[in-house]
Design an enzyme around this catalytic site. Sequence first.
Site, PDB file in Angstrom:
ATOM      1  N   HIS A 100       4.209  -7.610   8.365  1.00  0.00           N
ATOM      2  CA  HIS A 100       3.142  -7.072   8.148  1.00  0.00           C
ATOM      3  C   HIS A 100       2.787  -6.413   6.733  1.00  0.00           C
ATOM      4  CE1 HIS A 100      -0.143  -4.194   9.412  1.00  0.00           C
ATOM      5  NE2 HIS A 100       0.449  -3.246   8.387  1.00  0.00           N
ATOM      6  N   GLU A 101       3.896  -5.837   5.944  1.00  0.00           N
ATOM      7  CA  GLU A 101       3.659  -5.285   4.524  1.00  0.00           C
ATOM      8  C   GLU A 101       3.298  -6.620   3.651  1.00  0.00           C
ATOM      9  OE1 GLU A 101       3.045  -2.312   4.343  1.00  0.00           O
ATOM     10  OE2 GLU A 101       3.943  -2.108   6.168  1.00  0.00           O
ATOM     11  N   HIS A 104      -0.183  -7.446   3.627  1.00  0.00           N
ATOM     12  CA  HIS A 104      -1.047  -6.772   2.614  1.00  0.00           C
ATOM     13  C   HIS A 104      -1.084  -7.360   1.122  1.00  0.00           C
ATOM     14  CE1 HIS A 104      -2.346  -3.895   5.287  1.00  0.00           C
ATOM     15  NE2 HIS A 104      -0.968  -3.309   5.450  1.00  0.00           N
TER      16      HIS A 104
END
Length: 227
Positions: A100-101, A104
């Site tokens: 998920h990070e 980004h």
Amino acid sequence: MLGGLGGYLIYIALLMIIPLWAQSNVKNTYKKYSKVATSSGMTGAEVARKILNDNGIYNVEVRETKGMLSDHYHPKKKTVNLSTDNFHGRSMASSAIAAHEVGHAIQDAEEYAFLRFRSALAPIAATGSNMAIFLIIAGMIFSQGLFLLGIIFFSAAVLFQLVTLPVEFDASNRAMAQMVSTGVIRNNEERPTKKVLNAAALTYVAAALVAVAELVRFIMLYALSNE
């Protein structure tokens, strides 16, 4: 009067319960799937590095950071920061959060519009959030102008929460796609991985709902004070 007070107390209770429920949900989901290893056996740090490399992103560093669930991507420093448990962990939860990070980081590399907008809005929203309540309280006592200014400041913080939603959901969608395509997880691991990502997303939804509800309350109070 009692009915009005009772309704207000229920409203305040909901504002407290919704975020607490979302936080409890994400912690329980994380706790459950942090005990389930992925078939790949990769650590969160390895998952993050693999996805970054597979997307041709070599200028982003994967770092270990202190705190529980303190994971985040820093667009200015170009770092994916993973909490100790997720940096070293080989679980579905660790892999999902790491991916998920990195989602980004991919957004940043592709200049995703909502991420750019959120980054630009962040300092304004922080100032607005800190000053709004003081201005609103002062406005209730001294001046309608201060009250309105407080609402405007608070609106910037609410806008930040709303813009955060597409940023976070898009990062989660990217995470799922990347984990499947890079072989971090298998087909039978997709469902539990989605549960981790969805639980985290609910915390942002809860925060946005609370922020919007508070803004509506302030606007109604302002309207009533002008009658």
